[in-house]
Motif scaffolding. Structure first.
Motif, PDB file in Angstrom:
ATOM      1  N   ILE A   1       3.268  16.988   3.236  1.00 31.09           N
ATOM      2  CA  ILE A   1       2.178  16.528   2.120  1.00 31.09           C
ATOM      3  C   ILE A   1       0.913  15.755   2.676  1.00 31.09           C
ATOM      4  N   LEU A   2       1.482  14.775   3.392  1.00 33.80           N
ATOM      5  CA  LEU A   2       0.297  14.033   4.202  1.00 33.80           C
ATOM      6  C   LEU A   2      -0.675  14.832   5.000  1.00 33.80           C
ATOM      7  N   SER A   3       0.109  15.757   5.717  1.00 31.70           N
ATOM      8  CA  SER A   3      -0.840  16.395   6.790  1.00 31.70           C
ATOM      9  C   SER A   3      -1.659  17.528   6.084  1.00 31.70           C
TER      10      SER A   3
ATOM     11  N   ASP B   1      -1.956  -1.484  -3.821  1.00 38.91           N
ATOM     12  CA  ASP B   1      -3.079  -0.793  -3.315  1.00 38.91           C
ATOM     13  C   ASP B   1      -2.707   0.798  -3.145  1.00 38.91           C
ATOM     14  N   GLY B   2      -2.860   1.537  -4.273  1.00 37.27           N
ATOM     15  CA  GLY B   2      -2.583   3.033  -4.181  1.00 37.27           C
ATOM     16  C   GLY B   2      -1.777   3.361  -5.316  1.00 37.27           C
ATOM     17  N   TYR B   3      -1.331   2.650  -6.168  1.00 35.87           N
ATOM     18  CA  TYR B   3      -0.373   2.866  -7.279  1.00 35.87           C
ATOM     19  C   TYR B   3      -0.982   2.272  -8.313  1.00 35.87           C
ATOM     20  N   PRO B   4      -1.016   2.838  -9.684  1.00 31.01           N
ATOM     21  CA  PRO B   4      -0.945   4.219  -9.842  1.00 31.01           C
ATOM     22  C   PRO B   4      -2.128   4.986  -9.540  1.00 31.01           C
ATOM     23  N   ARG B   5      -2.171   6.234  -9.525  1.00 28.95           N
ATOM     24  CA  ARG B   5      -3.078   7.221  -9.165  1.00 28.95           C
ATOM     25  C   ARG B   5      -3.458   7.952 -10.623  1.00 28.95           C
ATOM     26  N   ASN B   6      -2.627   7.801 -11.385  1.00 25.44           N
ATOM     27  CA  ASN B   6      -2.811   8.524 -12.662  1.00 25.44           C
ATOM     28  C   ASN B   6      -2.126   7.886 -13.895  1.00 25.44           C
TER      29      ASN B   6
ATOM     30  N   SER C   1       8.557  11.078  -7.360  1.00 25.31           N
ATOM     31  CA  SER C   1       9.013  10.515  -6.309  1.00 25.31           C
ATOM     32  C   SER C   1       8.319   9.013  -6.126  1.00 25.31           C
ATOM     33  N   THR C   2       6.894   9.085  -6.168  1.00 28.37           N
ATOM     34  CA  THR C   2       6.207   8.255  -5.882  1.00 28.37           C
ATOM     35  C   THR C   2       6.353   7.072  -6.819  1.00 28.37           C
ATOM     36  N   SER C   3       6.611   7.037  -8.033  1.00 25.50           N
ATOM     37  CA  SER C   3       6.935   5.766  -9.052  1.00 25.50           C
ATOM     38  C   SER C   3       8.227   5.413  -8.406  1.00 25.50           C
TER      39      SER C   3
ATOM     40  N   SER D   1       0.814  -1.368  -0.055  1.00 27.89           N
ATOM     41  CA  SER D   1       0.146   0.004   0.078  1.00 27.89           C
ATOM     42  C   SER D   1       0.893   1.360  -0.031  1.00 27.89           C
ATOM     43  N   THR D   2       0.616   2.094  -0.995  1.00 26.49           N
ATOM     44  CA  THR D   2       1.416   3.288  -1.171  1.00 26.49           C
ATOM     45  C   THR D   2       1.168   4.140  -0.013  1.00 26.49           C
ATOM     46  N   GLY D   3      -0.295   4.121   0.427  1.00 25.11           N
ATOM     47  CA  GLY D   3      -0.490   5.099   1.607  1.00 25.11           C
ATOM     48  C   GLY D   3       0.349   4.575   2.888  1.00 25.11           C
ATOM     49  N   ASP D   4       0.408   3.210   3.109  1.00 21.27           N
ATOM     50  CA  ASP D   4       1.103   2.882   4.061  1.00 21.27           C
ATOM     51  C   ASP D   4       2.577   3.245   4.295  1.00 21.27           C
ATOM     52  N   ILE D   5       3.306   2.865   3.033  1.00 23.81           N
ATOM     53  CA  ILE D   5       4.717   3.153   2.604  1.00 23.81           C
ATOM     54  C   ILE D   5       4.934   4.822   2.909  1.00 23.81           C
ATOM     55  N   PHE D   6       4.040   5.629   2.479  1.00 23.69           N
ATOM     56  CA  PHE D   6       4.527   7.175   2.644  1.00 23.69           C
ATOM     57  C   PHE D   6       4.283   7.392   4.236  1.00 23.69           C
ATOM     58  N   ARG D   7       3.249   6.597   4.850  1.00 24.13           N
ATOM     59  CA  ARG D   7       2.949   6.943   6.403  1.00 24.13           C
ATOM     60  C   ARG D   7       4.323   6.659   7.089  1.00 24.13           C
ATOM     61  N   GLU D   8       4.715   5.456   6.806  1.00 24.02           N
ATOM     62  CA  GLU D   8       5.900   4.833   7.314  1.00 24.02           C
ATOM     63  C   GLU D   8       7.036   5.719   7.340  1.00 24.02           C
TER      64      GLU D   8
ATOM     65  N   GLU E   1       0.197   9.290 -15.721  1.00 23.64           N
ATOM     66  CA  GLU E   1       1.540   9.755 -15.774  1.00 23.64           C
ATOM     67  C   GLU E   1       2.291   8.827 -14.800  1.00 23.64           C
ATOM     68  N   GLN E   2       1.847   8.473 -13.646  1.00 19.50           N
ATOM     69  CA  GLN E   2       2.555   7.398 -12.963  1.00 19.50           C
ATOM     70  C   GLN E   2       2.739   6.014 -13.861  1.00 19.50           C
ATOM     71  N   ILE E   3       1.875   5.646 -14.383  1.00 15.17           N
ATOM     72  CA  ILE E   3       2.033   4.550 -15.440  1.00 15.17           C
ATOM     73  C   ILE E   3       3.190   4.562 -16.141  1.00 15.17           C
TER      74      ILE E   3
ATOM     75  N   GLY F   1      -2.936  16.563   3.102  1.00 17.38           N
ATOM     76  CA  GLY F   1      -3.728  15.897   2.317  1.00 17.38           C
ATOM     77  C   GLY F   1      -3.696  15.773   0.597  1.00 17.38           C
ATOM     78  N   LYS F   2      -2.379  16.261   0.323  1.00 16.18           N
ATOM     79  CA  LYS F   2      -2.188  16.289  -0.963  1.00 16.18           C
ATOM     80  C   LYS F   2      -1.390  15.008  -1.437  1.00 16.18           C
ATOM     81  N   LEU F   3      -1.212  14.855  -2.694  1.00 16.65           N
ATOM     82  CA  LEU F   3      -0.326  13.819  -3.260  1.00 16.65           C
ATOM     83  C   LEU F   3       0.888  13.905  -3.346  1.00 16.65           C
ATOM     84  N   VAL F   4       1.667  13.089  -3.354  1.00 16.16           N
ATOM     85  CA  VAL F   4       3.118  13.157  -3.380  1.00 16.16           C
ATOM     86  C   VAL F   4       3.333  13.197  -4.822  1.00 16.16           C
ATOM     87  N   ASP F   5       4.548  13.717  -5.304  1.00 21.22           N
ATOM     88  CA  ASP F   5       4.733  14.072  -6.803  1.00 21.22           C
ATOM     89  C   ASP F   5       4.948  12.627  -7.592  1.00 21.22           C
TER      90      ASP F   5
HETATM   91  P1  AMP Z   1      -3.886   6.555   0.911  1.00 26.30           P
HETATM   92  O1  AMP Z   1      -3.826   5.790   2.211  1.00 26.30           O
HETATM   93  O2  AMP Z   1      -3.976   5.702  -0.171  1.00 26.30           O
HETATM   94  O3  AMP Z   1      -5.069   7.351   1.125  1.00 26.30           O
HETATM   95  O4  AMP Z   1      -2.685   7.519   0.783  1.00 26.30           O
HETATM   96  C1  AMP Z   1      -2.638   8.369   1.827  1.00 26.30           C
HETATM   97  C2  AMP Z   1      -1.424   9.467   1.047  1.00 26.30           C
HETATM   98  O5  AMP Z   1      -0.323   8.910   0.629  1.00 26.30           O
HETATM   99  C3  AMP Z   1      -2.058  10.322  -0.049  1.00 26.30           C
HETATM  100  O6  AMP Z   1      -3.023  11.300   0.378  1.00 26.30           O
HETATM  101  C4  AMP Z   1      -0.982  10.540  -0.751  1.00 26.30           C
HETATM  102  O7  AMP Z   1      -0.382  11.885  -0.089  1.00 26.30           O
HETATM  103  C5  AMP Z   1       0.011   9.616  -0.547  1.00 26.30           C
HETATM  104  N1  AMP Z   1      -0.001   8.718  -1.778  1.00 26.30           N
HETATM  105  C6  AMP Z   1      -0.296   7.286  -1.725  1.00 26.30           C
HETATM  106  N2  AMP Z   1      -0.235   6.485  -2.899  1.00 26.30           N
HETATM  107  C7  AMP Z   1      -0.043   7.678  -3.693  1.00 26.30           C
HETATM  108  C8  AMP Z   1       0.172   7.894  -5.192  1.00 26.30           C
HETATM  109  N3  AMP Z   1       0.210   6.866  -6.035  1.00 26.30           N
HETATM  110  N4  AMP Z   1       0.664   9.013  -5.692  1.00 26.30           N
HETATM  111  C9  AMP Z   1       0.824  10.313  -4.901  1.00 26.30           C
HETATM  112  N5  AMP Z   1       0.674  10.196  -3.672  1.00 26.30           N
HETATM  113  C10 AMP Z   1       0.146   8.940  -2.871  1.00 26.30           C
END
Ligand code: AMP
Length: 172
Positions: A50-52, A82-87, A61-63, A32-39, A89-91, A54-58
């Motif tokens: 970025i997380l605080s 779970d959570g990638y790709p979001r768009n 970096s994400t890819s 889960s990318t959300g979990d990875i970023f939270r960690e 461009e990421q693919i 509620g924005k998306l990581v660029d």
């Molecule tokens: P989620 O738990 O999937 O809602 O993700 C939590 C947060 O992680 C999001 O609000 C983004 O800041 C970041 N994040 C997770 N997945 C992505 C992604 N594929 N691209 C950009 N940011 C992401």
């Protein structure tokens, strides 16, 4: 057997429950990318910010983060993302080459009902609706993309956990 799997679905669709059950069955990890970023957040101030907000990581970096994670040993026989790709461009930047995409769908009305019941602090009707709008905007293009590739399976998220899991396993 299909082993590179993407789960797409709105919050409240039961996506993470279903992903975990399938992962256990296939003996592959859920990434889960959300979990990875939270960690990562405690060690990286820029991610924390970025997380605080509620924005998306660029996308770049994400890819990179995802590509690196999927190269690890535990993903050798497959993974559920779970959570990638979001768009799109990421693919383009990094394509995990899925065998199967599971779209766990639930009508917006039911999603709102479920999330309201959960009663989390950030779950006011207004904020739920805002998150859902963003979700549907983001995923529309992804769904089209994977539908065109012929690997998208839409599954009704209303119903019993076990039944839904059985239906997902039919597509393997
Ligand atoms: P989620 O738990 O999937 O809602 O993700 C939590 C947060 O992680 C999001 O609000 C983004 O800041 C970041 N994040 C997770 N997945 C992505 C992604 N594929 N691209 C950009 N940011 C992401």
């Amino acid at each position: 057997m299909s082993k590179r799997i993407l789960f797409i679905g709105p919050q409240g669709s039961g996506k993470s429950t279903q992903a975990k059950l399938l992962a256990k069955y296939l003996k592959i990890p859920v990434i889960s990318t959300g979990d990875i970023f939270r960690e990562m957040a405690p060690l990286h101030e820029w991610i924390r910010k970025i997380l605080s907000k509620g924005k998306l990581v660029d996308d770049q970096s994400t890819s990179k983060v995802v590509e690196k994670r999927l190269r690890e040993k535990d993903c050798r026989d497959g993974f559920i993302l779970d959570g990638y790709p979001r768009n799109l461009e990421q693919i383009r930047l990094f394509d995990p080459k899925f065998d199967l995409v599971v779209y766990l769908n639930l009508p917006e009305k039911q999603v709102i009902q479920r999330l309201m019941k959960r009663g989390r602090e950030d779950d006011s009707r207004e904020s739920i609706e805002r998150r859902l709008d963003r979700y549907f905007q983001q995923t529309a293009a992804l769904l089209d993309y994977y539908r065109n590739l012929g690997i998208l399976h839409e599954i009704d998220g209303a119903g019993e956990i076990e039944k839904i899991q059985n239906e997902i396993q039919k597509y393997l």
